[in-house]
Enzyme design. Structure first.
Site, PDB file in Angstrom:
ATOM      1  CE  LYS B  80      45.609  41.527  41.791  1.00 48.86           C
ATOM      2  NZ  LYS B  80      44.349  40.933  41.418  1.00 48.86           N
ATOM      3  CB  SER B 155      44.905  37.183  42.877  1.00 42.05           C
ATOM      4  OG  SER B 155      44.077  38.224  42.301  1.00 42.05           O
ATOM      5  CB  SER B 179      41.128  38.458  43.081  1.00 41.50           C
ATOM      6  OG  SER B 179      41.527  37.188  42.661  1.00 41.50           O
TER       7      SER B 179
END
Lengths: 477, 489
Positions: B80, B155, B179
């Site tokens: 990420k 997310s 997330s």
């Protein structure tokens, strides 16, 4: 004057740690801008603080020396505000759970000793420094200071005059330097002071509105700024106007205080617990071991000097004002048990030379051994006081060894009474006019004969002894 | 070379048997990522050059001496874009960091590299990890590999979609309020949020410091175990990591049902959720009951406040964490401004997206003088009650089973104009973060449209190994990971 001032101080002291409070960067003054920095103290994304345990130790030592209660659990909080020198947009400090509370520091005042209570002591990080004077249209920032450990020491409003405030700060500074937690250098910003002040009619129980004066970074400015601010408050009260609660800055050029920001612009710091640090836990053993590291403090030393060495309170006070000097004094006494002589030499000759040369006793070439060697020669009547002073100055200017200087300069005392009497008689017989004047009662002429004698003997006699002989020979003649 | 269905173990075997070189492998992943990125938008940055240099090193190592092979030797992974990577752009999905190149590696990046992994890309995400749909990314939304018109969740949307579509064998995401788990559920993969303090947050760009945790997102429980083993453990740079020893998670992938004691909430709690999600959840409970695992009811009376508590605490911390993006030191600075205050305002106005601004404003308000007690302080107290509910339950059971989300992946654009409904979709993931617990999200079947449904196993702090055992047992007996065979890209 029928008003009284109520003053409280907030003192920030930079701790003498090797590294910064939350990262490994060197805690050092005077480096090139932005050389003692890393991602942590620059507030780079993703970085986290790690508490420097030595900073905690120094803060606890300070708290204990100021008779505070050290809390076994304290917490860090974020103080949020925007400023370019604050890289994270918040300062890590302590808020509702500080390291220590409830102490005091005793100061000497005109009316005897007075205890100034300490409200709280907490740990926090320093910010960077704005540099506005490099370019006319740009500001630069040096983050070397960002993350330098600080203790904030907050007093209760127990101070009642500018002189007392200054005395408090001096006493506190000396304690911090004794504890070796802070170098006390106010010019470099190692020790900084803000003052809260309010004024009220004498005898009133109500508090006046307080103002805060920021950045009072010398004893002189602290005293002057408070004096100005007290006068300003009284002026406002006399005109029956209202004092506005605001933050002031002192302008030394104009000797006046003026508002820095008004209350409407005052910050809401939105304090909350710092989630990146665990609560600071101290065990009884930690606190006990930190207590053992506390040295003898100035007021304790002073008491001991008076009792143990028999020197005056005045002398003791001067000696303990600087730990280096006190240490020097004690080193000398270990070499020669003449505390009064040593104290007198340090306070008079030695400190004068230091002041003239603007150096500290540590930088001086005259070691305790050398000073003691001079005093020994003097005590044993091997040299005169003038010779001793001359040797002392030579040591300062050129260095060298005391005995070597004595030999080189031919310093010795002629102690042969017969020889001195012989010389005096010869001088008297070759100056009949002066003798006649003396006999008529002009006592000043002893000086003339003394001078002649000293010249003849090249100053190598004890003046006291010489004077006695001159007088008795003149009287006999 | 067909790589789209490979996990960590398969790749390890290929490399060690020298059926493929690391260079070939990395090249294949980069090519695939490049080819599919215009469709899926998983990657913000692909670091081809540095990855190929590292791959060459692995190839040399493997040909030279086979004795000193590290656990993730030569494994291509993408992470990420919230983790800072030295010399590789790190954006956190934001315009304000669009061109930010960090001077250091996050601890998890360091650990992945030390374990031999090759980081070849940075994955798309909601800006500053704020969002549940990946639509809040400055770099555009990610598409769900199961249905390109739908959100992959957020997310960590890029991280989930990239694993599901085989653009990377595994990834690392972060989970502040769901997330990792919610996008894992939406994309049919496994995602684990470890206990707070299990994985270092150093170098992970902070959203809400007391809630953020990094964790693996992958295609099998074994992959999850080996990744977690590589990144977990005390970090001197993160004071909130714990020194609790890291178990050998790979030893817990046998899947022994005798150790499992399941706790569930009464069905009334799930009134109003998508019936297909509820049925899948019921199916999992029945599976455990059939397997002879004791299943008991537990009470979590305070979790109904979790979303409210979360949106006070998370936004408060975020308002402070995001103050550093002020245009002074790095990142975006507005081009024209009148004075310092104007520079701050314009930089942050231009640099942050609307959801980030919304949360900064909410958090700033909640911490303001006069409101702190009513909001932040009260929320902190209720947070403690929620955690206590969980701790009490764990005296009776060691695994709590809950759905991950009340619904399956929604359409892109469906909820973006309704923040409240978006916030409420995190109702089952948020309480876990508030209590600092570990939780693993697994596929539990699909709905009538073939969209994955997720289930989560929640454990007590530092019981990740217990969850890996539960997940391994469920994975083995249910063939739940077969769902990934339906992705054909």
């Amino acid at each position: 004057m029928n008003y009284e001032a109520i003053i409280g101080l907030e003192v920030h002291a930079q701790l003498k740690t090797r590294s910064k409070i939350f990262c490994g960067c060197p805690n050092r003054f005077g480096s090139n801008p932005n050389t003692n920095v890393c991602p942590v103290c620059l507030g780079m994304p993703g970085t986290l603080p790690v508490l420097n345990r030595f900073a905690v130790e120094l803060a606890v030592r300070t708290a204990l020396a100021l008779n505070c209660f050290v809390h076994k659990e304290s917490r860090f909080a974020r103080k949020n505000y925007f400023y370019p020198d604050l890289p994270k947009g918040y300062q890590i400090t302590q808020y509702d759970k500080p390291l220590a509370t409830g102490g005091y520091l005793e100061i000497e005042t005109g009316n005897g000793p007075k205890k100034i209570r300490i409200k709280r002591i907490h740990l926090e990080e320093d910010a960077g420094k704005d540099l506005h004077d490099i370019s006319p249209e740009k500001s630069y920032i040096d983050y070397n200071r960002s993350g330098v450990p600080l203790v904030e020491i907050v007093t209760e409003p127990d101070i009642s005059s500018p002189e007392e405030a200054s005395k408090f700060l001096k006493t506190l500074r000396n304690v911090l330097m004794y504890l070796e937690v802070c170098d006390g250098n106010m010019e470099e910003g190692s020790l900084r002071c803000d003052a809260n002040i309010s004024v009220r009619k004498k005898g009133s129980n109500e508090w006046g509105t307080k103002t805060e004066i920021k950045n009072l970074n010398s004893f002189k400015f602290l005293e002057r700024a408070l004096t100005c601010e007290i006068e300003r408050h009284i002026g406002i009260l006399e005109r029956n106007e209202k004092i506005e609660q605001q933050t002031m800055l002192y302008d030394p050029k104009e000797n006046t205080t003026r508002p820095m920001r008004s209350k409407e612009e005052s910050h809401d710091y939105r304090y909350f617990e710092e989630p990146d640090l665990l609560p600071l836990i101290l065990t009884d053993e930690d606190i006990l071991s930190f207590r053992e590291d506390i040295c003898e403090l100035p007021h304790q030393k002073k008491k001991r000097y008076i009792e143990q060495f028999g020197i005056s309170s005045y002398e003791a006070d001067i000696l303990v004002q600087d730990k280096q000097i006190a240490d020097f004094f004690e080193d000398c006494i270990l070499l020669l048990n003449e505390p009064k002589q040593i104290a007198s030499w340090i306070i008079n000759d030695y400190m004068r030379e230091l002041n003239q040369r603007k150096i500290s006793i540590k930088e001086s070439p005259v070691t305790p051994h050398k000073l003691v060697a001079i005093i020994k020669q003097l005590r044993d009547n091997k040299i005169t006081l003038n010779m001793a002073r001359e040797i002392f100055v030579i040591l300062f200017e050129e260095g060298g060894d005391v005995q070597e200087i004595i030999n080189r300069k031919g310093f010795e005392i002629i102690d042969d009474t017969e020889e001195i009497i012989k010389s005096v008689r010869e001088i008297i017989s070759s100056h009949p006019e002066e003798l006649a004047k003396y006999k008529k009662g002009n006592q000043n002429l002893i000086g003339f004969f003394m001078g002649e004698l000293m010249r003849r003997m090249k100053g190598k006699i004890d003046p006291k002894k010489a004077r006695e002989i001159v007088k008795s020979e003149l009287d006999k003649a | 070379m067909e790589i789209s269905r490979l996990g960590i173990f398969e790749i390890k075997n290929l490399l060690l048997k020298r059926e493929v070189s690391c260079t070939e492998l990395v090249r294949a992943y980069i090519e695939r990522a490049k080819r599919l990125n215009p469709v899926l938008n998983c990657f913000i940055t692909i670091s081809e050059e540095s990855a190929l240099i590292e791959a060459k090193k692995t190839d040399d190592l493997i040909t030279k001496r086979r004795d000193n092979i590290r656990p993730l030797e030569g494994l291509p992974v993408a992470i990420k874009d919230i983790f800072v990577t030295q010399n590789i752009r790190t954006t956190c999905g934001s315009k304000i960091l669009e061109n930010f190149i960090p001077p250091f590696d996050a601890t998890i990046v360091r650990r992945l590299k030390d374990a031999g992994a090759i980081i070849f890309g940075k994955l798309n995400m909601d800006e500053f990890a704020m969002g549940s749909s990946n639509e809040n990314s400055y770099f555009g939304p990610v598409r769900n590999p199961f249905d390109l018109s739908r959100s992959p969740g957020g997310s960590s949307g890029g991280s989930a979609a990239a694993v599901a579509a085989g653009l990377t064998p595994a990834s690392i995401g972060t989970d502040t309020g769901g997330s990792i788990r919610q996008p894992a559920a939406f994309c049919g993969i496994i995602g684990m949020k470890p206990s707070y303090g299990r994985v270092s947050r150093y170098g992970m760009i902070a959203f809400a410091s007391s809630l953020d945790q990094a964790g693996p997102m992958c295609r099998s429980v074994r992959d999850c175990a080996i990744l977690l083993e590589s990144i977990a453990g005390n970090d001197p740079k993160d004071s909130t990591t714990m020194s609790t020893p890291v178990p050998r998670y790979t030893d817990w992938t046998v899947g022994d049902p005798s150790e499992i004691r399941v706790g569930i909430l009464r069905p009334e709690v799930y009134e109003g959720i998508n019936p297909e999600v509820f049925l899948a959840y019921r199916g999992v409970i029945e599976f455990f009951e059939r397997s002879g695992v004791p299943v008991t009811y537990i009470e979590l009376p305070h979790i109904k406040y979790a979303v409210a508590v979360y949106y006070i605490i998370a936004t408060s911390e975020a308002s402070s964490n995001l103050a550093r993006y002020d245009g002074v030191k790095y990142g975006l600075r507005a081009k024209e401004y009148k004075n310092l205050k104007d520079m701050y305002l314009k930089t942050r106005l231009e640099g942050f997206g609307s959801e980030v601004k919304r949360r900064i404003i909410l958090g700033t308000f909640a911490l303001s003088s006069g409101y702190y007690d009513a909001f932040f302080k009260k929320a902190s107290q209720v947070r403690r009650l929620i955690a206590n509910d969980f701790y009490r339950s764990f005296s009776k059971v060691n695994t709590i089973i809950m759905p991950v989300t009340p619904d399956v992946a929604f359409k892109l654009g469906e909820k973006i104009s309704d923040p409240l409904s978006m916030y409420l979709s995190d109702i089952f993931t948020i309480p876990v973060n508030l209590a600092g617990l570990p939780s693993i999200s697994m596929p539990a079947g699909k709905n009538k449209d073939g969209l994955p449904i997720g289930i989560q196993f929640i454990g007590k702090p530092f019981d990740e190994h217990v969850l890996i055992n539960v997940a391994a047992f469920y994975e083995k007996e249910s063939n739940c990971m077969d769902i990934l065979n339906e992705v054909n890209l």
